[in-house]
Design a protein around this motif. Structure first.
Motif, PDB file in Angstrom:
ATOM      1  N   GLN A 109      34.917  35.809  54.922  1.00  0.00           N
ATOM      2  CA  GLN A 109      34.852  35.592  53.484  1.00  0.00           C
ATOM      3  C   GLN A 109      33.561  36.135  52.866  1.00  0.00           C
ATOM      4  O   GLN A 109      33.496  36.380  51.671  1.00  0.00           O
ATOM      5  CB  GLN A 109      34.940  34.089  53.170  1.00  0.00           C
ATOM      6  CG  GLN A 109      36.123  33.387  53.780  1.00  0.00           C
ATOM      7  CD  GLN A 109      37.432  33.790  53.166  1.00  0.00           C
ATOM      8  OE1 GLN A 109      37.511  34.005  51.974  1.00  0.00           O
ATOM      9  NE2 GLN A 109      38.463  33.908  53.973  1.00  0.00           N
ATOM     10  N   ARG A 137      33.683  39.518  50.757  1.00  0.00           N
ATOM     11  CA  ARG A 137      34.805  39.752  49.850  1.00  0.00           C
ATOM     12  C   ARG A 137      34.281  40.177  48.483  1.00  0.00           C
ATOM     13  O   ARG A 137      33.353  39.586  47.944  1.00  0.00           O
ATOM     14  CB  ARG A 137      35.656  38.488  49.728  1.00  0.00           C
ATOM     15  CG  ARG A 137      36.461  38.224  50.982  1.00  0.00           C
ATOM     16  CD  ARG A 137      37.269  36.971  50.908  1.00  0.00           C
ATOM     17  NE  ARG A 137      38.098  36.928  49.717  1.00  0.00           N
ATOM     18  CZ  ARG A 137      38.721  35.838  49.304  1.00  0.00           C
ATOM     19  NH1 ARG A 137      38.614  34.705  49.966  1.00  0.00           N
ATOM     20  NH2 ARG A 137      39.461  35.865  48.216  1.00  0.00           N
ATOM     21  N   THR A 196      38.553  42.742  50.731  1.00  0.00           N
ATOM     22  CA  THR A 196      39.355  41.546  50.447  1.00  0.00           C
ATOM     23  C   THR A 196      39.909  41.057  51.776  1.00  0.00           C
ATOM     24  O   THR A 196      39.416  41.441  52.846  1.00  0.00           O
ATOM     25  CB  THR A 196      40.449  41.848  49.399  1.00  0.00           C
ATOM     26  OG1 THR A 196      41.076  40.621  49.007  1.00  0.00           O
ATOM     27  CG2 THR A 196      41.471  42.840  49.892  1.00  0.00           C
ATOM     28  N   ASP A 203      38.893  39.040  44.254  1.00  0.00           N
ATOM     29  CA  ASP A 203      37.909  39.938  44.859  1.00  0.00           C
ATOM     30  C   ASP A 203      37.626  41.153  43.989  1.00  0.00           C
ATOM     31  O   ASP A 203      36.506  41.675  43.993  1.00  0.00           O
ATOM     32  CB  ASP A 203      38.351  40.343  46.266  1.00  0.00           C
ATOM     33  CG  ASP A 203      38.375  39.133  47.211  1.00  0.00           C
ATOM     34  OD1 ASP A 203      37.656  38.156  46.936  1.00  0.00           O
ATOM     35  OD2 ASP A 203      39.116  39.172  48.207  1.00  0.00           O
TER      36      ASP A 203
END
Length: 191
Positions: free
Chosen positions: A19, A22, A85, A180
């Motif tokens: 994450q 992103r 993403t 994103d």
């Protein structure tokens, strides 16, 4: 018990690392840089495609001066952005989308963001970041930029320049692609 906790901890660390980046920009390409006159003409050309021929002059007469005033002196730069993403399984990947930035006095400033999630597209390149293939729907991304919004329109995972297969009813990847791209647009606006 300790092995399970260690596995859970490693899983959570892996998820947070996936994450972390992103919305990072991988690349950008200027799709179009409209000077103020071109921006106004483009807006009216898009509108002309949406309004029956018999009503165009009436529409322009009633709303033209308002729109011309709102758009006066605005330069709009549109970018095809490839950004980081995640896919359906939460794995890191990339996607593409369109970002339109209004420019004032040669710079962008802090502006609100308008998100446009396009409708179903069956061809990989009939998407926002390819306005030449997108048609009249480009109005919905372009118009907010003319009103001083940073306008974003994701292509969605599996469409445009991103890898993979687009699952049309995947709320997860459609929403993460949009979120994103908003992150990427914020970064792009400050460059």
């Amino acid at each position: 018990m300790h092995k399970r906790l260690l596995c859970l901890l490693l899983f959570l660390i892996g998820c947070s690392l996936a994450q972390a980046n992103r919305g990072d920009i991988i690349s950008t390409v200027v799709v179009r840089d409209w000077d103020p006159q071109e921006a106004r003409e483009n807006y009216w050309n898009i509108i002309a495609g949406m309004i029956p021929q018999s009503e165009r002059e009436t529409f322009r007469g009633e709303f033209g001066s308002i729109m011309d005033e709102l758009m006066a002196g605005k330069r709009i730069v549109s970018y095809r952005v490839i950004y980081k993403t995640i896919d359906h399984y939460g794995n890191p990947t990339q996607a593409s989308g369109l970002v339109l930035l209004p420019v004032h006095d040669g710079k962008t400033c802090e502006m609100p963001i308008f998100y446009y999630g396009h409708g179903t597209a069956f061809e990989r390149y009939s998407i926002p970041s390819r306005p030449e293939n997108w048609g009249v729907e480009s109005f919905f991304a372009y118009f907010p930029a003319a009103l001083n919004f940073i306008s974003v329109a994701p292509d969605y995972y599996g469409m445009g320049d991103g890898p993979g297969f687009h699952h049309h009813n995947s709320a997860q990847t459609n929403s993460t692609s949009g979120i994103d791209l908003i992150r990427a647009a914020r970064k792009l606006a400050t460059q």
